[in-house]
Design an enzyme around this catalytic site. Structure first.
Site, short mmCIF file in Angstrom:
data_model
loop_
_atom_site.label_atom_id
_atom_site.label_comp_id
_atom_site.label_asym_id
_atom_site.label_seq_id
_atom_site.Cartn_x
_atom_site.Cartn_y
_atom_site.Cartn_z
N TYR A 69 -12.94 -0.03 -6.54
CA TYR A 69 -12.68 1.39 -6.39
C TYR A 69 -11.18 1.65 -6.29
O TYR A 69 -10.38 0.77 -5.99
CB TYR A 69 -13.38 1.96 -5.15
CG TYR A 69 -12.69 1.62 -3.85
CD1 TYR A 69 -11.86 2.55 -3.23
CD2 TYR A 69 -12.82 0.36 -3.28
CE1 TYR A 69 -11.18 2.23 -2.06
CE2 TYR A 69 -12.17 0.04 -2.11
CZ TYR A 69 -11.35 0.97 -1.50
OH TYR A 69 -10.67 0.66 -0.36
N HIS B 6 -8.78 -8.31 3.66
CA HIS B 6 -8.22 -8.89 2.44
C HIS B 6 -8.27 -10.41 2.54
O HIS B 6 -7.63 -10.97 3.44
CB HIS B 6 -6.78 -8.44 2.24
CG HIS B 6 -6.61 -6.96 2.11
ND1 HIS B 6 -6.53 -6.12 3.21
CD2 HIS B 6 -6.51 -6.17 1.02
CE1 HIS B 6 -6.39 -4.88 2.78
NE2 HIS B 6 -6.38 -4.87 1.47
N CYS C 267 -13.55 -4.38 7.23
CA CYS C 267 -12.96 -4.59 5.91
C CYS C 267 -11.80 -5.58 6.06
O CYS C 267 -11.34 -5.83 7.17
CB CYS C 267 -12.41 -3.30 5.32
SG CYS C 267 -13.61 -2.00 5.06
N TRP D 31 -14.54 4.57 0.26
CA TRP D 31 -15.24 3.36 -0.19
C TRP D 31 -16.63 3.29 0.43
O TRP D 31 -17.57 2.83 -0.22
CB TRP D 31 -14.43 2.10 0.10
CG TRP D 31 -14.11 1.86 1.55
CD1 TRP D 31 -14.84 1.16 2.45
CD2 TRP D 31 -12.95 2.33 2.25
NE1 TRP D 31 -14.23 1.16 3.67
CE2 TRP D 31 -13.07 1.87 3.59
CE3 TRP D 31 -11.82 3.07 1.88
CZ2 TRP D 31 -12.10 2.14 4.56
CZ3 TRP D 31 -10.88 3.35 2.85
CH2 TRP D 31 -11.01 2.88 4.16
N HIS E 141 0.85 -1.19 0.00
CA HIS E 141 0.00 0.00 0.00
C HIS E 141 0.89 1.24 0.00
O HIS E 141 1.52 1.57 1.00
CB HIS E 141 -0.94 -0.02 1.21
CG HIS E 141 -2.00 -1.06 1.11
ND1 HIS E 141 -1.75 -2.39 1.30
CD2 HIS E 141 -3.32 -0.96 0.81
CE1 HIS E 141 -2.88 -3.07 1.13
NE2 HIS E 141 -3.84 -2.23 0.84
N GLU F 101 -5.39 3.24 -2.36
CA GLU F 101 -6.07 1.95 -2.24
C GLU F 101 -6.70 1.63 -3.58
O GLU F 101 -7.29 2.52 -4.22
CB GLU F 101 -7.14 2.02 -1.13
CG GLU F 101 -7.68 0.69 -0.69
CD GLU F 101 -6.63 -0.22 -0.07
OE1 GLU F 101 -5.91 -0.90 -0.84
OE2 GLU F 101 -6.53 -0.28 1.15
N GLU G 87 -8.81 -1.59 -5.17
CA GLU G 87 -9.33 -2.89 -4.79
C GLU G 87 -10.54 -3.32 -5.59
O GLU G 87 -11.39 -2.50 -5.93
CB GLU G 87 -9.75 -2.87 -3.31
CG GLU G 87 -8.63 -2.61 -2.33
CD GLU G 87 -9.11 -2.57 -0.89
OE1 GLU G 87 -8.27 -2.83 -0.01
OE2 GLU G 87 -10.30 -2.27 -0.64
N GLU H 31 -11.21 -7.85 14.29
CA GLU H 31 -11.46 -6.42 14.44
C GLU H 31 -12.47 -6.10 15.54
O GLU H 31 -12.34 -5.10 16.25
CB GLU H 31 -11.96 -5.81 13.13
CG GLU H 31 -10.93 -5.74 12.03
CD GLU H 31 -11.39 -4.89 10.85
OE1 GLU H 31 -12.31 -4.07 11.03
OE2 GLU H 31 -10.82 -5.04 9.76
N HIS I 19 -5.86 -5.29 -6.17
CA HIS I 19 -5.85 -6.49 -5.34
C HIS I 19 -7.24 -6.77 -4.75
O HIS I 19 -8.16 -5.96 -4.87
CB HIS I 19 -4.81 -6.37 -4.22
CG HIS I 19 -5.05 -5.25 -3.27
ND1 HIS I 19 -4.67 -3.95 -3.53
CD2 HIS I 19 -5.63 -5.22 -2.04
CE1 HIS I 19 -5.00 -3.18 -2.51
NE2 HIS I 19 -5.60 -3.93 -1.59
#
Length: 196
Positions: free
Chosen positions: A106, A69, A67, A165, A25, A116, A118, A87, A32
């Site tokens: 986005y 990955h 959020c 986002w 990043h 970002e 993604e 989280e 990604h």
């Protein structure tokens, strides 16, 4: 970000490799795989979170519930369950999942140039007591968490403290109705790199 690996994608959403999350990043972040999750309780409220103040990307902004990955080979539901635990301390059941925006993608840039970029499918996870009442934010990830009505979520989307986002996702979610009525999208629309 530790040693977490992200899945790199081509324009069609097929996996083309992996890379360390921590070093990926920057000003030229590669395209990604990611996801966004909206926790919805029995009253139709949505859990909105404020990102931790020392996160390297978009610290302190208010956004959706969580959020993350997906790891290489990890399913979307598996990734969401993992990040809800990491989280928010939420142990949601796998049965309350709805795929909402499988094609959401986005690109956003911070003031310092960090970007970002993604393919970020969006899901809803329904939680009922006791899960809804036992949110325990991890301070490394989340500074604050609040249950809000959908009208309050829409109001947040118009404010500068909302993540980019989140604003884009709410714009696409609002025509679908209230959170309890959001319809399921076909899992066949997920990127080739990600299974349901």
């Amino acid at each position: 970000m530790g040693d977490e690996e992200i899945v790199l994608l081509d324009e069609a959403g097929a996996a083309v490799g992996t890379a360390p999350k921590a070093s990926s990043h920057h000003r030229a972040t590669p395209y990604h795989l990611a996801f966004s999750c909206y926790l919805v309780d029995d009253a139709g409220r949505v859990l909105i979170t404020q990102r931790a103040h020392d996160k390297p990307t978009w610290p302190s902004v208010w956004t959706n519930s969580c959020c993350g990955h997906p790891a290489p080979g990890e399913t979307l539901r598996g990734a969401v369950l993992r990040r809800l635990g990491d989280e928010l301390g939420v142990r949601a059941g796998a049965g309350g999942f709805t795929l909402l925006l499988p094609e959401f993608s986005y690109r956003a840039e911070m003031d310092n140039g960090v970007t970002e970029f993604e393919r970020c499918p969006v899901v809803r996870v329904r939680v009922a007591p006791p899960e809804a009442g036992t949110v325990r934010p991890n301070p490394v990830e989340v500074a604050a968490a609040e249950w809000r009505t959908w009208d309050e979520c829409l109001e947040l989307a118009g404010r500068p403290e909302a993540s980019p986002w989140y604003r884009l996702q709410v714009e696409q979610l609002d025509p679908l109705g209230i959170p309890a009525d959001w319809p399921a999208a076909p899992t066949s629309l997920l990127p080739p790199a990600l299974s349901w």
